[in-house]
Motif scaffolding. Structure first.
Motif, PDB file in Angstrom:
ATOM      1  N   GLY A  65       0.805  -1.212   0.000  1.00 48.17           N
ATOM      2  CA  GLY A  65       0.000   0.000   0.000  1.00 48.17           C
ATOM      3  C   GLY A  65       0.837   1.261   0.000  1.00 48.17           C
ATOM      4  O   GLY A  65       2.072   1.221  -0.081  1.00 48.17           O
ATOM      5  N   GLU A 250      -6.825   7.330   2.026  1.00 49.68           N
ATOM      6  CA  GLU A 250      -7.844   6.363   2.431  1.00 49.68           C
ATOM      7  C   GLU A 250      -7.269   4.950   2.462  1.00 49.68           C
ATOM      8  O   GLU A 250      -6.393   4.603   1.665  1.00 49.68           O
ATOM      9  CB  GLU A 250      -9.041   6.412   1.466  1.00 49.68           C
ATOM     10  CG  GLU A 250      -9.661   7.784   1.286  1.00 49.68           C
ATOM     11  CD  GLU A 250     -10.241   8.348   2.564  1.00 49.68           C
ATOM     12  OE1 GLU A 250     -10.511   7.573   3.498  1.00 49.68           O
ATOM     13  OE2 GLU A 250     -10.420   9.580   2.630  1.00 49.68           O
ATOM     14  N   HIS A 251      -7.778   4.143   3.364  1.00 47.08           N
ATOM     15  CA  HIS A 251      -7.428   2.724   3.441  1.00 47.08           C
ATOM     16  C   HIS A 251      -8.601   1.957   2.848  1.00 47.08           C
ATOM     17  O   HIS A 251      -9.700   1.948   3.416  1.00 47.08           O
ATOM     18  CB  HIS A 251      -7.149   2.328   4.888  1.00 47.08           C
ATOM     19  CG  HIS A 251      -6.042   3.139   5.496  1.00 47.08           C
ATOM     20  ND1 HIS A 251      -4.710   2.889   5.253  1.00 47.08           N
ATOM     21  CD2 HIS A 251      -6.080   4.239   6.302  1.00 47.08           C
ATOM     22  CE1 HIS A 251      -3.969   3.769   5.903  1.00 47.08           C
ATOM     23  NE2 HIS A 251      -4.778   4.608   6.545  1.00 47.08           N
ATOM     24  N   LYS A 252      -8.394   1.301   1.707  1.00 44.88           N
ATOM     25  CA  LYS A 252      -9.492   0.906   0.845  1.00 44.88           C
ATOM     26  C   LYS A 252      -9.621  -0.613   0.680  1.00 44.88           C
ATOM     27  O   LYS A 252      -8.696  -1.376   0.945  1.00 44.88           O
ATOM     28  CB  LYS A 252      -9.299   1.536  -0.542  1.00 44.88           C
ATOM     29  CG  LYS A 252      -9.067   3.045  -0.525  1.00 44.88           C
ATOM     30  CD  LYS A 252      -9.024   3.638  -1.898  1.00 44.88           C
ATOM     31  CE  LYS A 252      -7.884   3.134  -2.749  1.00 44.88           C
ATOM     32  NZ  LYS A 252      -6.558   3.534  -2.268  1.00 44.88           N
ATOM     33  N   ARG A 256      -5.098  -0.669  -3.542  1.00 37.28           N
ATOM     34  CA  ARG A 256      -4.433  -0.132  -2.361  1.00 37.28           C
ATOM     35  C   ARG A 256      -3.118   0.577  -2.692  1.00 37.28           C
ATOM     36  O   ARG A 256      -2.633   1.379  -1.895  1.00 37.28           O
ATOM     37  CB  ARG A 256      -4.188  -1.265  -1.367  1.00 37.28           C
ATOM     38  CG  ARG A 256      -5.474  -1.833  -0.784  1.00 37.28           C
ATOM     39  CD  ARG A 256      -5.235  -3.068   0.031  1.00 37.28           C
ATOM     40  NE  ARG A 256      -6.465  -3.540   0.678  1.00 37.28           N
ATOM     41  CZ  ARG A 256      -6.579  -4.716   1.276  1.00 37.28           C
ATOM     42  NH1 ARG A 256      -5.546  -5.550   1.305  1.00 37.28           N
ATOM     43  NH2 ARG A 256      -7.720  -5.077   1.827  1.00 37.28           N
TER      44      ARG A 256
END
Length: 579
Positions: A65, A250-252, A256
């Motif tokens: 990420g 954002e952590h999606k 990523r």
């Protein structure tokens, strides 16, 4: 092991044989040097870059990420070097105008490039994904000073671009946005406000990022009619950092490795693009390019998922197949690829992947032909066709891509939900394509209200006539069955469009209820049209490559036998609603 092999052979077949894109474009100004050899070279080089440079970073980028610290975003290991290779090889300039430093190749080839990049690494592709849309927007609406200052860097890919629309309270309804633009001298503005969900809003791939930002000038009307568009660079012309701060990422669920950023504009310096209060009209150039890209993303994800599901099905041994080939009579178990339910899953995926590719590339060809045409009436006709099919390309292809990735995971069975197999990442990555660049529900409403009802019945009949012409040509030949089904659907669609005009006046909410069904009907009409064209070409070219063309004929047969029947459910819903 998860793998990706660029489908260059099928891409070449679609471009040169099914669509005759190469031959048609050679007749247009600006494409006289285009030939099959050049198309092959571009496809092979794009395939090499995507499979050898991008794909090896896909799983690792998903796992690692992006990292965020004190306003600084660091992309996954290898991303920056991959972008350097992309930039140095000139991929960013592929379909840009030579007058701007581009290579002048057709947009339909850029569709193929984008598809391959997404197949190999969807998250990485998000960074250069908006380059062409930003270039087109600035070229069409920017002042001469802005074009001179920024177009060369965008064309070369030395700088990247973003599209800054969404705010916490303003998603699909951009008329609710609060970002302000205060005049600062004769030309400049001070931009203040917050934007969210900005793909590539901050990163370490390029020195500068060009933000195209929607904001309101003081005194502007409320709603979408009061929005203006501004170019706001991360680094200003004087080399100083602009007043733009990334406040987080954002952590999606998926993609990523793509930095989805929140940005604060604190009196940042920007310049007006286009006319005041006409920002959405200018931005729609970029948004429509992004919607086409979303369609390419769907095909790219579905292609890689299908490839790997098919390979896995050949390797995985389970039970004895109903119809065993003679050479396996003594085997204890058969590959699941021999079991009819799995065969049907894989064949249906192939229909949507390859049929969707034909539709996507045909749409790219429309864009090229419209851009190249010297005939104003013909150009307008092509642009209207493209506007009609764009929401279908976005909504129908991304929905079927998600379904295809899910079915590919189904082929893997329990192993499909395990990270190491790789298929679950593709299912996670593709899901967002149904949401961003205008949700699929918004695309459906756009198709029905703006492209069918508001059009006063001009463009849809023109498209249906093209489909009908192909079907009528095959009505008495070996493809008569396919032709009959397609002709019936064109008649049904024409009847639905006629009935919808009257029904909408009596029940204004009705088009909203059935818009998704109409997308499905028109999507199948277009995919069916493409499979009919493919089957016709494969009959003619059969002797050149019997195995390949037999496979194309079999896929067309599968589509019209097992898949096309989906239209009956949608028709039943629409008929019931229209009464």
């Amino acid at each position: 092991m998860f793998s990706y092999h660029p489908p260059v052979k099928h891409m070449r077949y679609v471009l040169n044989d099914v669509l005759s894109a190469t031959a048609r474009l050679r007749q247009e100004a600006g494409f006289a040097d285009l030939d099959a050899e050049l198309v092959q070279q571009v496809l092979e080089e794009a395939g090499r870059f995507t499979s050898e440079v991008l794909f090896p970073l896909n799983a690792s980028g998903d796992k690692q990420g992006c990292r965020f610290e004190n306003g600084v975003v660091t992309t996954p290991d290898g991303y920056a070097d991959a972008y350097r290779q992309f930039h140095e090889a000139g991929w960013a300039s592929l379909s840009c105008d030579p007058d701007d430093g581009g290579q002048g190749l057709p947009q339909v080839l850029n569709c193929a490039l984008e598809e391959m990049m997404v197949s190999a690494n969807h998250a990485w592709t998000m960074y250069p994904g908006l380059l062409h849309g930003a270039y087109t927007c600035l070229r069409a609406h920017g002042s001469e000073a802005l074009k001179q200052a920024y177009l060369p860097k965008l064309v070369s890919g030395e700088w990247l671009a973003t599209m800054c629309l969404t705010e916490p309270q303003a998603g699909s309804d951009v008329g609710l946005l609060r970002t302000r633009a205060e005049p600062d001298g004769e030309q400049a503005y001070r931009i203040s406000g917050s934007k969210i969900f900005i793909s590539g809003g901050e990163h370490d791939l390029t020195d500068n990022i060009i933000h195209l930002v929607l904001a309101r000038i003081p005194g502007a009307p409320e709603g979408s009619k009061g929005i203006s568009l501004f170019l706001v660079p991360k680094i200003g012309p004087d080399g100083a950092r602009n007043r733009i701060v990334c406040t987080g990422i954002e952590h999606k669920l998926g993609i990523r490795g793509s930095a989805t950023c929140s940005l604060d504009f604190d009196g940042a310096t920007g310049w007006l693009v286009g006319e005041p209060h006409r920002g959405l009209a200018a931005m729609f150039v970029m948004m429509n390019a992004a919607r086409m890209l979303a369609g390419a993303q769907g095909i790219g994800i579905a292609e890689a998922a299908w490839q790997n599901a098919e390979r896995y099905a050949q390797e995985r041994l389970q039970m004895k197949a109903v119809c065993r080939p003679p050479e396996r009579q003594s085997a204890a178990a058969d590959p699941i690829a021999l079991h009819p339910p799995v065969q049907r899953l894989l064949a249906t995926q192939r229909c949507y992947v390859q049929g969707g590719r034909m539709l996507l590339y045909w749409s790219g060809l429309l864009l090229d032909l419209a851009h190249a045409s010297a005939d104003a009436a013909r150009r307008q006709q092509l642009e209207q066709l493209l506007a009609l099919v764009t929401p279908v390309v976005k909504a129908f292809l991304t929905q079927k891509a998600f379904d295809g990735a899910s079915n590919a995971l189904q082929v893997y069975g329990g192993y499909g939900v395990i990270t190491e197999t790789g298929i679950e990442q593709y299912l996670r990555d593709v899901r967002v394509t149904m949401i961003y660049e205008g949700t699929n529900e918004i695309q459906a409403i756009d198709l029905v209200l703006r492209k069918i009802l508001a059009d006063q019945g001009r463009t849809l009949p023109m498209l249906l006539d093209e489909v009908r012409h192909t079907a009528q040509d095959e009505a008495d030949g070996p493809l008569a069955g396919h032709s009959c089904l397609l002709l019936s659907l064109t008649r049904e669609l024409a009847a639905v469009a006629d009935a919808l005009h009257g029904a909408a006046r009596a029940r204004p909410e009705l088009p909203h209820w059935i818009a998704g069904d109409i997308v499905k009907l028109l999507g199948h009409c277009l995919i069916g049209w493409m499979w009919l064209r493919s089957a016709r070409v494969s009959i003619r070219l059969h002797e050149q490559d019997p195995a390949f063309h037999a496979e194309q004929r079999a896929s067309a047969q599968h589509y019209f036998t097992y898949v096309f029947a989906e239209t009956q459910e949608a028709l039943a819903v629409v008929r019931a609603c229209l009464g």
